[in-house]
Design an enzyme around this catalytic site. Structure first.
Site, PDB file in Angstrom:
ATOM      1  N   VAL A  60     -32.894   5.456   9.006  1.00 57.67           N
ATOM      2  CA  VAL A  60     -33.262   4.041   9.136  1.00 57.67           C
ATOM      3  C   VAL A  60     -32.412   3.122   8.266  1.00 57.67           C
ATOM      4  O   VAL A  60     -32.356   1.912   8.514  1.00 57.67           O
ATOM      5  CB  VAL A  60     -34.763   3.788   8.827  1.00 57.67           C
ATOM      6  CG1 VAL A  60     -35.644   4.509   9.833  1.00 57.67           C
ATOM      7  CG2 VAL A  60     -35.117   4.185   7.393  1.00 57.67           C
ATOM      8  N   ASN A  86     -42.644   3.166   9.498  1.00 57.58           N
ATOM      9  CA  ASN A  86     -43.403   4.034   8.584  1.00 57.58           C
ATOM     10  C   ASN A  86     -42.512   4.817   7.616  1.00 57.58           C
ATOM     11  O   ASN A  86     -42.968   5.211   6.539  1.00 57.58           O
ATOM     12  CB  ASN A  86     -44.250   4.998   9.436  1.00 57.58           C
ATOM     13  CG  ASN A  86     -44.750   6.192   8.653  1.00 57.58           C
ATOM     14  OD1 ASN A  86     -45.742   6.091   7.926  1.00 57.58           O
ATOM     15  ND2 ASN A  86     -44.058   7.328   8.770  1.00 57.58           N
ATOM     16  N   SER A 139     -47.647  -0.406   0.293  1.00 58.52           N
ATOM     17  CA  SER A 139     -48.438   0.534  -0.494  1.00 58.52           C
ATOM     18  C   SER A 139     -49.393  -0.274  -1.359  1.00 58.52           C
ATOM     19  O   SER A 139     -49.061  -1.388  -1.794  1.00 58.52           O
ATOM     20  CB  SER A 139     -47.528   1.374  -1.398  1.00 58.52           C
ATOM     21  OG  SER A 139     -48.301   2.065  -2.361  1.00 58.52           O
ATOM     22  N   TYR A 151     -39.834   1.799  -6.064  1.00 52.79           N
ATOM     23  CA  TYR A 151     -40.820   1.971  -4.986  1.00 52.79           C
ATOM     24  C   TYR A 151     -41.719   0.727  -4.874  1.00 52.79           C
ATOM     25  O   TYR A 151     -41.920   0.180  -3.782  1.00 52.79           O
ATOM     26  CB  TYR A 151     -41.662   3.225  -5.258  1.00 52.79           C
ATOM     27  CG  TYR A 151     -42.614   3.575  -4.132  1.00 52.79           C
ATOM     28  CD1 TYR A 151     -42.155   4.219  -2.989  1.00 52.79           C
ATOM     29  CD2 TYR A 151     -43.966   3.254  -4.199  1.00 52.79           C
ATOM     30  CE1 TYR A 151     -43.022   4.535  -1.944  1.00 52.79           C
ATOM     31  CE2 TYR A 151     -44.842   3.567  -3.174  1.00 52.79           C
ATOM     32  CZ  TYR A 151     -44.365   4.210  -2.054  1.00 52.79           C
ATOM     33  OH  TYR A 151     -45.228   4.518  -1.016  1.00 52.79           O
ATOM     34  N   SER A 154     -39.802  -2.324  -3.600  1.00 49.83           N
ATOM     35  CA  SER A 154     -39.527  -2.252  -2.157  1.00 49.83           C
ATOM     36  C   SER A 154     -40.793  -2.512  -1.352  1.00 49.83           C
ATOM     37  O   SER A 154     -40.767  -3.206  -0.323  1.00 49.83           O
ATOM     38  CB  SER A 154     -38.935  -0.886  -1.785  1.00 49.83           C
ATOM     39  OG  SER A 154     -39.877   0.153  -1.938  1.00 49.83           O
ATOM     40  N   LYS A 155     -41.925  -1.998  -1.831  1.00 51.71           N
ATOM     41  CA  LYS A 155     -43.172  -2.143  -1.068  1.00 51.71           C
ATOM     42  C   LYS A 155     -43.731  -3.569  -1.167  1.00 51.71           C
ATOM     43  O   LYS A 155     -44.395  -4.054  -0.250  1.00 51.71           O
ATOM     44  CB  LYS A 155     -44.193  -1.109  -1.544  1.00 51.71           C
ATOM     45  CG  LYS A 155     -43.792   0.335  -1.204  1.00 51.71           C
ATOM     46  CD  LYS A 155     -43.662   0.537   0.298  1.00 51.71           C
ATOM     47  CE  LYS A 155     -43.402   1.970   0.698  1.00 51.71           C
ATOM     48  NZ  LYS A 155     -43.256   2.141   2.150  1.00 51.71           N
TER      49      LYS A 155
HETATM   50  N1  LIG Z   1     -48.937   9.169   1.107  1.00 56.99           N
HETATM   51  C1  LIG Z   1     -49.374   8.151   0.384  1.00 56.99           C
HETATM   52  O1  LIG Z   1     -50.281   8.290  -0.446  1.00 56.99           O
HETATM   53  C2  LIG Z   1     -48.813   6.775   0.595  1.00 56.99           C
HETATM   54  C3  LIG Z   1     -49.422   5.689  -0.074  1.00 56.99           C
HETATM   55  C4  LIG Z   1     -48.952   4.397   0.134  1.00 56.99           C
HETATM   56  C5  LIG Z   1     -47.903   4.178   1.013  1.00 56.99           C
HETATM   57  N2  LIG Z   1     -47.310   5.225   1.658  1.00 56.99           N
HETATM   58  C6  LIG Z   1     -46.227   4.928   2.596  1.00 56.99           C
HETATM   59  O2  LIG Z   1     -46.618   5.367   3.886  1.00 56.99           O
HETATM   60  C7  LIG Z   1     -45.466   5.800   4.640  1.00 56.99           C
HETATM   61  C8  LIG Z   1     -45.652   7.224   5.118  1.00 56.99           C
HETATM   62  O3  LIG Z   1     -45.881   8.043   3.982  1.00 56.99           O
HETATM   63  P1  LIG Z   1     -46.104   9.627   4.053  1.00 56.99           P
HETATM   64  O4  LIG Z   1     -46.956   9.962   2.890  1.00 56.99           O
HETATM   65  O5  LIG Z   1     -46.528  10.038   5.427  1.00 56.99           O
HETATM   66  O6  LIG Z   1     -44.589  10.117   3.760  1.00 56.99           O
HETATM   67  P2  LIG Z   1     -43.905  11.569   3.912  1.00 56.99           P
HETATM   68  O7  LIG Z   1     -42.957  11.706   2.767  1.00 56.99           O
HETATM   69  O8  LIG Z   1     -44.920  12.640   4.106  1.00 56.99           O
HETATM   70  O9  LIG Z   1     -43.059  11.382   5.266  1.00 56.99           O
HETATM   71  C9  LIG Z   1     -42.019  10.454   5.337  1.00 56.99           C
HETATM   72  C10 LIG Z   1     -41.087  10.805   6.462  1.00 56.99           C
HETATM   73  O10 LIG Z   1     -40.026   9.825   6.449  1.00 56.99           O
HETATM   74  C11 LIG Z   1     -38.805  10.512   6.714  1.00 56.99           C
HETATM   75  N3  LIG Z   1     -37.665   9.758   6.183  1.00 56.99           N
HETATM   76  C12 LIG Z   1     -37.298   9.626   4.874  1.00 56.99           C
HETATM   77  N4  LIG Z   1     -36.159   8.922   4.777  1.00 56.99           N
HETATM   78  C13 LIG Z   1     -35.796   8.579   6.052  1.00 56.99           C
HETATM   79  C14 LIG Z   1     -34.707   7.863   6.609  1.00 56.99           C
HETATM   80  N5  LIG Z   1     -33.738   7.361   5.823  1.00 56.99           N
HETATM   81  N6  LIG Z   1     -34.666   7.676   7.954  1.00 56.99           N
HETATM   82  C15 LIG Z   1     -35.641   8.206   8.740  1.00 56.99           C
HETATM   83  N7  LIG Z   1     -36.676   8.919   8.272  1.00 56.99           N
HETATM   84  C16 LIG Z   1     -36.760   9.101   6.938  1.00 56.99           C
HETATM   85  C17 LIG Z   1     -38.976  11.870   6.035  1.00 56.99           C
HETATM   86  O11 LIG Z   1     -38.062  12.838   6.536  1.00 56.99           O
HETATM   87  C18 LIG Z   1     -40.440  12.184   6.342  1.00 56.99           C
HETATM   88  O12 LIG Z   1     -40.568  12.899   7.552  1.00 56.99           O
HETATM   89  C19 LIG Z   1     -44.273   5.602   3.676  1.00 56.99           C
HETATM   90  O13 LIG Z   1     -43.670   4.363   3.924  1.00 56.99           O
HETATM   91  C20 LIG Z   1     -44.921   5.619   2.307  1.00 56.99           C
HETATM   92  O14 LIG Z   1     -44.150   4.944   1.342  1.00 56.99           O
HETATM   93  C21 LIG Z   1     -47.737   6.507   1.461  1.00 56.99           C
END
Ligand SMILES: NC(=O)c1ccc[n+]([C@@H]2O[C@H](COP(=O)([O-])OP(=O)(O)OC[C@H]3O[C@@H](n4cnc5c(N)ncnc54)[C@H](O)[C@@H]3O)[C@@H](O)[C@H]2O)c1
Length: 244
Positions: A60, A86, A139, A151, A154-155
């Site tokens: 992305v 996402n 987030s 982080y 960015s968020k």
């Molecule tokens: N898990 C949490 O507690 C949490 C809390 C707040 C926000 N978030 C946000 O929610 C979203 C999803 O989180 P998650 O926990 O499912 O993450 P995760 O790390 O389990 O999955 C993220 C996916 O994004 C892919 N990815 C990373 N860099 C990429 C790139 N340059 N291009 C394309 N794909 C890429 C990874 O390969 C992975 O499959 C993220 O934006 C994260 O910051 C997560």
């Protein structure tokens, strides 16, 4: 079915919330282009979805890669109704020791990646006259400040990106909103030490982590006509851990 015949592009779709969103979208009648930087993992993730979800290898934060993905969607589906920005990444750094390459990678994937995908998706939507929906991922930490500087910056930036796009794209009837997850049970959380995890859970009024499917249900709402008068907003799904 809330998303019948809709075409969706979901990034970061190989695991965690992205994979859950793809499954829920398919269950709601959408055809999904499921994108991830991890080619093997995205193939495996959609393998059982029988033509309703197509694996797309896409970085992305790379303009040419995002444009190639969007060109494929245009060629194959001829339209785009929903973008879910996402894909996200993080890095555990204390501020004073933050390497600039970690700043560039985290801000690059989370913020630049969301900008690039939104711009290319909106160009396609506008060119086809589609009243689409874009959902960006922030987030809860963006509100509380709990987390590493790159982080959190960015968020928080994503909330601003959403508000700007919501105003600018409203004339084309494209809605743009921010999903704000709290701590959720995904692979992203797997590296967190147990003590840290327990204190995180203790700070959540509902007393547990969120599940990816609970995030996916809220994304379906924002993507669907049920949210037809909702744009520029934060929708927090965080068990009450912060009021955003
Ligand atoms: N898990 C949490 O507690 C949490 C809390 C707040 C926000 N978030 C946000 O929610 C979203 C999803 O989180 P998650 O926990 O499912 O993450 P995760 O790390 O389990 O999955 C993220 C996916 O994004 C892919 N990815 C990373 N860099 C990429 C790139 N340059 N291009 C394309 N794909 C890429 C990874 O390969 C992975 O499959 C993220 O934006 C994260 O910051 C997560």
């Amino acid at each position: 079915m809330k998303l019948k015949n809709k075409i969706a592009f979901v990034t970061g779709a190989a695991q965690g919330m992205g994979a859950a969103i793809v499954r829920e979208f398919v269950a709601q009648g959408a055809t999904v282009y499921a994108a991830d930087i991890n080619a093997e993992a995205i193939d495996a993730s959609v393998a059982d979805l029988s033509g309703k979800a197509h694996a797309v290898v896409c970085n992305v934060m790379d303009e040419a890669s995002v444009q190639a993905a969007m060109a494929r969607i245009n060629n194959e589906a001829g339209r785009l109704d929903i973008l879910v920005n996402n894909a996200g990444t993080g890095s555990v750094d204390s501020f004073l020791d933050t390497p600039v390459e970690n700043w560039d990678r985290v801000v690059g994937v989370n913020l630049k990646g969301s900008f690039l995908c939104a711009r290319e998706a909106a160009r396609l939507m506008v060119s086809k006259g589609i009243a689409g929906s874009i959902i960006n991922f922030s987030s809860t930490g963006a509100a509380t400040g709990e987390g590493p500087c790159h982080y959190i910056a960015s968020k928080a930036g994503i909330m601003g990106l959403t508000r700007s796009l919501a105003r600018e794209l409203a004339a084309q009837k494209i809605r743009v909103n921010t999903l704000v997850p709290g701590p959720t049970d995904t692979p992203m959380m797997s590296g967190i030490p147990d003590e840290w995890m327990q204190s995180m859970i203790a700070a959540i009024p509902l007393g547990r982590l969120g599940q990816p499917a609970e995030i996916a249900h809220a994304v379906v709402f924002l993507a669907s006509d049920d949210a037809s008068f909702v744009t520029g907003q934060n929708l927090a799904v965080n068990g009450g851990s912060a009021f955003i």
